[in-house]
Design a protein around this motif. Structure first.
Motif, PDB file in Angstrom:
ATOM      1  N   LYS A 140       0.836  -1.203   0.000  1.00 46.97           N
ATOM      2  CA  LYS A 140       0.000   0.000   0.000  1.00 46.97           C
ATOM      3  C   LYS A 140       0.875   1.259   0.000  1.00 46.97           C
ATOM      4  O   LYS A 140       0.672   2.178  -0.787  1.00 46.97           O
ATOM      5  CB  LYS A 140      -0.855  -0.040   1.269  1.00 46.97           C
ATOM      6  CG  LYS A 140      -2.083   0.777   1.247  1.00 46.97           C
ATOM      7  CD  LYS A 140      -2.883   0.562   2.537  1.00 46.97           C
ATOM      8  CE  LYS A 140      -3.429  -0.847   2.642  1.00 46.97           C
ATOM      9  NZ  LYS A 140      -4.267  -1.029   3.829  1.00 46.97           N
ATOM     10  N   THR A 142      -9.479   7.685   5.167  1.00 47.29           N
ATOM     11  CA  THR A 142      -9.605   6.413   4.440  1.00 47.29           C
ATOM     12  C   THR A 142     -10.894   6.415   3.616  1.00 47.29           C
ATOM     13  O   THR A 142     -10.892   6.068   2.425  1.00 47.29           O
ATOM     14  CB  THR A 142      -9.551   5.223   5.409  1.00 47.29           C
ATOM     15  OG1 THR A 142      -8.374   5.360   6.206  1.00 47.29           O
ATOM     16  CG2 THR A 142      -9.485   3.902   4.671  1.00 47.29           C
ATOM     17  N   MET A 170     -20.409   0.409   9.412  1.00 42.64           N
ATOM     18  CA  MET A 170     -20.605   1.862   9.585  1.00 42.64           C
ATOM     19  C   MET A 170     -19.640   2.367  10.650  1.00 42.64           C
ATOM     20  O   MET A 170     -19.994   3.128  11.541  1.00 42.64           O
ATOM     21  CB  MET A 170     -22.037   2.144  10.060  1.00 42.64           C
ATOM     22  CG  MET A 170     -22.970   2.521   8.957  1.00 42.64           C
ATOM     23  SD  MET A 170     -22.776   4.267   8.485  1.00 42.64           S
ATOM     24  CE  MET A 170     -22.675   4.114   6.726  1.00 42.64           C
ATOM     25  N   ASN A 184     -15.454   3.819  11.199  1.00 41.51           N
ATOM     26  CA  ASN A 184     -14.732   4.970  10.673  1.00 41.51           C
ATOM     27  C   ASN A 184     -14.749   4.985   9.141  1.00 41.51           C
ATOM     28  O   ASN A 184     -15.230   5.937   8.517  1.00 41.51           O
ATOM     29  CB  ASN A 184     -13.291   4.956  11.223  1.00 41.51           C
ATOM     30  CG  ASN A 184     -12.458   6.055  10.592  1.00 41.51           C
ATOM     31  OD1 ASN A 184     -12.110   5.981   9.416  1.00 41.51           O
ATOM     32  ND2 ASN A 184     -12.163   7.100  11.337  1.00 41.51           N
ATOM     33  N   LYS A 203     -27.433   4.963  15.076  1.00 40.24           N
ATOM     34  CA  LYS A 203     -26.558   3.877  15.558  1.00 40.24           C
ATOM     35  C   LYS A 203     -25.995   4.227  16.939  1.00 40.24           C
ATOM     36  O   LYS A 203     -25.909   3.376  17.832  1.00 40.24           O
ATOM     37  CB  LYS A 203     -25.423   3.663  14.545  1.00 40.24           C
ATOM     38  CG  LYS A 203     -24.507   2.510  14.894  1.00 40.24           C
ATOM     39  CD  LYS A 203     -23.328   2.407  13.941  1.00 40.24           C
ATOM     40  CE  LYS A 203     -22.191   1.712  14.637  1.00 40.24           C
ATOM     41  NZ  LYS A 203     -20.883   2.233  14.337  1.00 40.24           N
ATOM     42  N   PRO A 243     -25.916  -9.577   8.989  1.00 44.87           N
ATOM     43  CA  PRO A 243     -24.950  -8.600   8.464  1.00 44.87           C
ATOM     44  C   PRO A 243     -24.515  -8.896   7.023  1.00 44.87           C
ATOM     45  O   PRO A 243     -24.121  -7.994   6.293  1.00 44.87           O
ATOM     46  CB  PRO A 243     -23.752  -8.721   9.410  1.00 44.87           C
ATOM     47  CG  PRO A 243     -24.293  -9.353  10.643  1.00 44.87           C
ATOM     48  CD  PRO A 243     -25.444 -10.214  10.219  1.00 44.87           C
ATOM     49  N   ALA A 286     -16.569  -2.581   4.230  1.00 52.57           N
ATOM     50  CA  ALA A 286     -15.711  -1.709   5.050  1.00 52.57           C
ATOM     51  C   ALA A 286     -15.687  -2.199   6.493  1.00 52.57           C
ATOM     52  O   ALA A 286     -15.706  -1.401   7.434  1.00 52.57           O
ATOM     53  CB  ALA A 286     -16.213  -0.268   4.970  1.00 52.57           C
ATOM     54  N   GLN A 305     -15.083 -11.489   4.035  1.00 53.07           N
ATOM     55  CA  GLN A 305     -16.530 -11.287   4.047  1.00 53.07           C
ATOM     56  C   GLN A 305     -17.185 -11.776   2.757  1.00 53.07           C
ATOM     57  O   GLN A 305     -18.309 -12.253   2.772  1.00 53.07           O
ATOM     58  CB  GLN A 305     -16.855  -9.796   4.260  1.00 53.07           C
ATOM     59  CG  GLN A 305     -16.374  -9.272   5.590  1.00 53.07           C
ATOM     60  CD  GLN A 305     -16.966 -10.057   6.746  1.00 53.07           C
ATOM     61  OE1 GLN A 305     -18.183 -10.153   6.871  1.00 53.07           O
ATOM     62  NE2 GLN A 305     -16.119 -10.642   7.580  1.00 53.07           N
ATOM     63  N   ALA A 364     -12.754  -1.442   0.693  1.00 50.34           N
ATOM     64  CA  ALA A 364     -12.390  -0.453   1.706  1.00 50.34           C
ATOM     65  C   ALA A 364     -11.748  -1.137   2.918  1.00 50.34           C
ATOM     66  O   ALA A 364     -10.817  -0.605   3.533  1.00 50.34           O
ATOM     67  CB  ALA A 364     -13.618   0.339   2.136  1.00 50.34           C
ATOM     68  N   ASN A 370      -7.922   1.582  -0.025  1.00 49.82           N
ATOM     69  CA  ASN A 370      -8.006   2.081   1.360  1.00 49.82           C
ATOM     70  C   ASN A 370      -6.701   2.736   1.820  1.00 49.82           C
ATOM     71  O   ASN A 370      -6.454   2.884   3.017  1.00 49.82           O
ATOM     72  CB  ASN A 370      -8.512   1.011   2.332  1.00 49.82           C
ATOM     73  CG  ASN A 370      -7.526  -0.114   2.577  1.00 49.82           C
ATOM     74  OD1 ASN A 370      -6.310   0.079   2.560  1.00 49.82           O
ATOM     75  ND2 ASN A 370      -8.034  -1.306   2.842  1.00 49.82           N
TER      76      ASN A 370
HETATM   77  P1  NAD Z   1     -14.077   0.443  12.897  1.00 49.62           P
HETATM   78  O1  NAD Z   1     -13.876  -0.391  14.100  1.00 49.62           O
HETATM   79  O2  NAD Z   1     -14.154   1.922  13.049  1.00 49.62           O
HETATM   80  O3  NAD Z   1     -15.428   0.011  12.123  1.00 49.62           O
HETATM   81  C1  NAD Z   1     -15.741  -1.292  11.732  1.00 49.62           C
HETATM   82  C2  NAD Z   1     -17.264  -1.427  11.778  1.00 49.62           C
HETATM   83  O4  NAD Z   1     -17.655  -2.664  11.195  1.00 49.62           O
HETATM   84  C3  NAD Z   1     -17.807  -1.412  13.211  1.00 49.62           C
HETATM   85  O5  NAD Z   1     -18.837  -0.458  13.311  1.00 49.62           O
HETATM   86  C4  NAD Z   1     -18.315  -2.855  13.411  1.00 49.62           C
HETATM   87  O6  NAD Z   1     -19.426  -2.931  14.289  1.00 49.62           O
HETATM   88  C5  NAD Z   1     -18.699  -3.234  11.989  1.00 49.62           C
HETATM   89  N1  NAD Z   1     -18.735  -4.672  11.745  1.00 49.62           N
HETATM   90  C6  NAD Z   1     -17.998  -5.645  12.306  1.00 49.62           C
HETATM   91  N2  NAD Z   1     -18.324  -6.842  11.778  1.00 49.62           N
HETATM   92  C7  NAD Z   1     -19.288  -6.603  10.869  1.00 49.62           C
HETATM   93  C8  NAD Z   1     -20.033  -7.439   9.982  1.00 49.62           C
HETATM   94  N3  NAD Z   1     -19.829  -8.762   9.932  1.00 49.62           N
HETATM   95  N4  NAD Z   1     -20.932  -6.861   9.167  1.00 49.62           N
HETATM   96  C9  NAD Z   1     -21.144  -5.523   9.192  1.00 49.62           C
HETATM   97  N5  NAD Z   1     -20.471  -4.691  10.014  1.00 49.62           N
HETATM   98  C10 NAD Z   1     -19.556  -5.228  10.833  1.00 49.62           C
HETATM   99  O7  NAD Z   1     -12.938   0.009  11.891  1.00 49.62           O
HETATM  100  P2  NAD Z   1     -12.382   0.827  10.648  1.00 49.62           P
HETATM  101  O8  NAD Z   1     -11.223   1.622  11.106  1.00 49.62           O
HETATM  102  O9  NAD Z   1     -13.511   1.468   9.943  1.00 49.62           O
HETATM  103  O10 NAD Z   1     -11.787  -0.362   9.759  1.00 49.62           O
HETATM  104  C11 NAD Z   1     -12.614  -1.131   8.887  1.00 49.62           C
HETATM  105  C12 NAD Z   1     -11.740  -1.856   7.878  1.00 49.62           C
HETATM  106  O11 NAD Z   1     -10.985  -0.884   7.139  1.00 49.62           O
HETATM  107  C13 NAD Z   1     -10.704  -2.812   8.482  1.00 49.62           C
HETATM  108  O12 NAD Z   1     -10.516  -3.892   7.584  1.00 49.62           O
HETATM  109  C14 NAD Z   1      -9.446  -1.981   8.514  1.00 49.62           C
HETATM  110  O13 NAD Z   1      -8.264  -2.777   8.511  1.00 49.62           O
HETATM  111  C15 NAD Z   1      -9.591  -1.198   7.225  1.00 49.62           C
HETATM  112  N6  NAD Z   1      -8.814   0.045   7.189  1.00 49.62           N
HETATM  113  C16 NAD Z   1      -8.978   1.018   8.128  1.00 49.62           C
HETATM  114  C17 NAD Z   1      -8.224   2.190   8.046  1.00 49.62           C
HETATM  115  C18 NAD Z   1      -8.408   3.340   9.011  1.00 49.62           C
HETATM  116  O14 NAD Z   1      -7.832   4.413   8.773  1.00 49.62           O
HETATM  117  N7  NAD Z   1      -9.192   3.202  10.061  1.00 49.62           N
HETATM  118  C19 NAD Z   1      -7.283   2.345   7.016  1.00 49.62           C
HETATM  119  C20 NAD Z   1      -7.150   1.343   6.060  1.00 49.62           C
HETATM  120  C21 NAD Z   1      -7.917   0.206   6.160  1.00 49.62           C
END
Ligand code: NAD
Length: 485
Positions: free
Chosen positions: A107, A207, A244, A246, A287, A306, A320, A325, A342, A369
């Motif tokens: 990345k 992101t 839903m 970050n 939420k 989900p 995301a 998944q 994502a 991402n």
């Molecule tokens: P987060 O914890 O803020 O959000 C993840 C959300 O997904 C949560 O609200 C959770 O309840 C929900 N969730 C969990 N299992 C689920 C399912 N089976 N179905 C539907 N929803 C579900 O995490 P994030 O930071 O948004 O990260 C999400 C993904 O993005 C991860 O794979 C992470 O590695 C990737 N990512 C994040 C960033 C970042 O800056 N935060 C950067 C690059 C990649």
């Protein structure tokens, strides 16, 4: 579809059908056939350089000791510091952290961020932990990293990931600073911090915004859209999003504001559907109030939990949440035209083959991402330069623009309208510069990957092209170190 009133059982992630790191190795091997580097160099790039598995005791709220398992993996030291988020999840395991660290290397290379890849993980469920317990765990984890030299502005710089955010990064920076109180740059030991604590405007949404810029640019190629039977642009495109948090919320917000329709969303408690579009801000508020999304006013709760949102008919699907998944169980039911990863590793290699056969345009995680790490890089630069972006030149630019306008108005004898005046008569602040830098980064990287795909015989998908592009850049970087001829 029938309305489902009861919340589905919490089932955050299935056991993987195979190793996540194994998947990354498969992608690597597939891409390697299109490159002509020394096999020893390829071997050096492929595997993880340092894997630190730790166990440490933390006193819980009842005064009992709990032993916490955690990891930090540095995949590649071709550039330093190494960089990557820290995942807080009860499902964290070494294989997963190794895979995520490797993805970080590729990345960073794709978006020209001068870091090696790393990733961390703490085996804990943040939703079931008190804030004070989370703080004790985070501070102790940071201490363990300091003890083994796995953190530092020039060594390894963590960031938020699934289950962690600004609060955890502030605790980490503070803990690190207690070990190095005279280090002027200590705040650069982590990114994704609150703005009040050395963070940068735009990192929180980076992101999701990067996903938006990347997909919007992909949708600007007429010949690619024609193949998918889609119009150019985002206007009216129907989007389904899993998660839903970050990344999912911000992506949803930018697509919604950019003219697309969010027709389906899933969270840990289930999936909802609304043909005329879900407002992401209203959904986020709902939420936060109800701790779930089911029952969101005006929407229909979908049967199937989900996973159901992944299977709705839509133009763009954005997983995301987590890896694995879209897998061989549900790939045949996916009905999108574009899938933007994502999350990291949301589609297994088996599922990818099914989707590619269906003609889906799959935009891979290692590119789409990368907005988070790009803006983390800007934050790290800001911390090391000890000055906010835009501080020195914002007023100067505004005055300069005003002077140019005055000269044009005097020479032409016409006045510029109020609306145009507002756009011209200003200098860029930190957020403007971050957004602009990110937009440039995502557009450039997409074009490089797409060009690689068009120009290399045998490459027919964006993931292979992205891996080839990234591995090539890492290999060239090693060669410039003088180790390989
Ligand atoms: P987060 O914890 O803020 O959000 C993840 C959300 O997904 C949560 O609200 C959770 O309840 C929900 N969730 C969990 N299992 C689920 C399912 N089976 N179905 C539907 N929803 C579900 O995490 P994030 O930071 O948004 O990260 C999400 C993904 O993005 C991860 O794979 C992470 O590695 C990737 N990512 C994040 C960033 C970042 O800056 N935060 C950067 C690059 C990649």
């Amino acid at each position: 579809m029938a309305k489902q009133r009861t919340r589905s059982k919490v089932k955050l992630t299935e056991k993987r059908e195979h190793s996540f790191f194994g998947d990354v190795l498969k992608y690597f091997d597939h891409a390697a056939q299109f490159l002509d580097h020394d096999p020893a160099l390829m071997e050096q790039i492929k595997y993880c350089n340092s894997v630190y598995r730790m166990r440490f005791p933390v006193k819980n709220d009842e005064g009992n000791i709990e032993v916490i398992e955690a990891y930090r993996v540095e995949h590649s030291h071709h550039r330093q510091p190494t960089k990557g988020g820290i995942r807080y999840s009860i499902h964290v395991e070494q294989d997963e952290v190794m895979a995520l660290a490797a993805l970080m290397t590729y990345k960073c290379a794709l978006v020209d961020v001068p870091f090696g890849g790393a990733k961390g993980g703490i085996k804990v469920s943040p939703r079931l932990c008190s804030v004070s317990m989370l703080e004790r765990i985070t501070r102790r984890y940071t201490t363990e990293l300091v003890k083994k030299n796995f953190i530092g502005p020039g060594i390894d710089v963590p960031a938020p990931d699934y289950g962690s955010g600004e609060r955890e990064m502030a605790w980490m920076a503070d803990t690190y600073a207690t070990f190095y109180p005279t280090d002027l740059n200590s705040i650069a030991c982590v990114t994704g911090k609150p703005i009040s604590h050395g963070g940068i405007s735009g990192r929180r949404e980076a992101t999701g915004l990067g996903v938006f810029y990347g997909v919007r640019h992909a949708c600007s190629y007429k010949e690619d859209m024609d193949k998918l039977g889609l119009e150019v642009g985002l206007e009216g495109k129907r989007i389904a999003i899993q998660g839903m948090g970050n990344v999912g919320y911000w992506a949803a917000k930018f697509f919604h504001d950019g003219g697309a329709k969010i027709i389906a969303v899933s969270e840990w408690d289930g999936s909802i559907y609304k043909e005329d579009g879900i407002n992401p801000d209203e959904l986020l508020k709902y939420k936060q109030e109800t701790n779930g999304i089911l029952g969101f006013p005006g929407s229909v709760d979908l049967e199937g939990g989900p996973g159901a949102a992944l299977e709705v008919e839509c133009d763009i699907l954005i997983p995301a949440a987590l890896e694995n998944q879209v897998n061989s169980d549900n790939a045949h039911n996916i009905k999108c035209k574009i899938l933007a990863e994502a999350a990291n590793g949301p589609v297994t290699p088996e599922a990818e083959q099914v989707l590619l056969k269906k003609g889906v345009l799959l935009i891979p995680d290692i590119f789409i991402n990368a907005g988070g790490v790009s803006v983390s890089y800007f934050e790290w630069l800001k911390n090391l330069s000890h000055v906010r972006f835009g501080r020195m030149e914002k007023r100067y630019r505004a005055t300069m623009n005003r002077n140019i306008l005055d000269a044009i108005e005097t020479a032409s004898g016409t006045k510029v309208g109020e609306e145009s005046l507002g756009l011209i008569n200003k200098g860029a602040d930190e957020r403007d510069l971050v957004y602009s830098g990110l937009e440039e980064t995502m557009i450039n990287a997409y074009d490089n990957i797409r060009n690689r795909m068009m120009e290399t015989k045998g490459i027919e998908d964006l993931r292979t092209a992205a891996f080839v592009e990234a591995i090539d850049k890492v290999a060239i970087s090693y060669q410039h170190l003088g180790i390989w001829p």
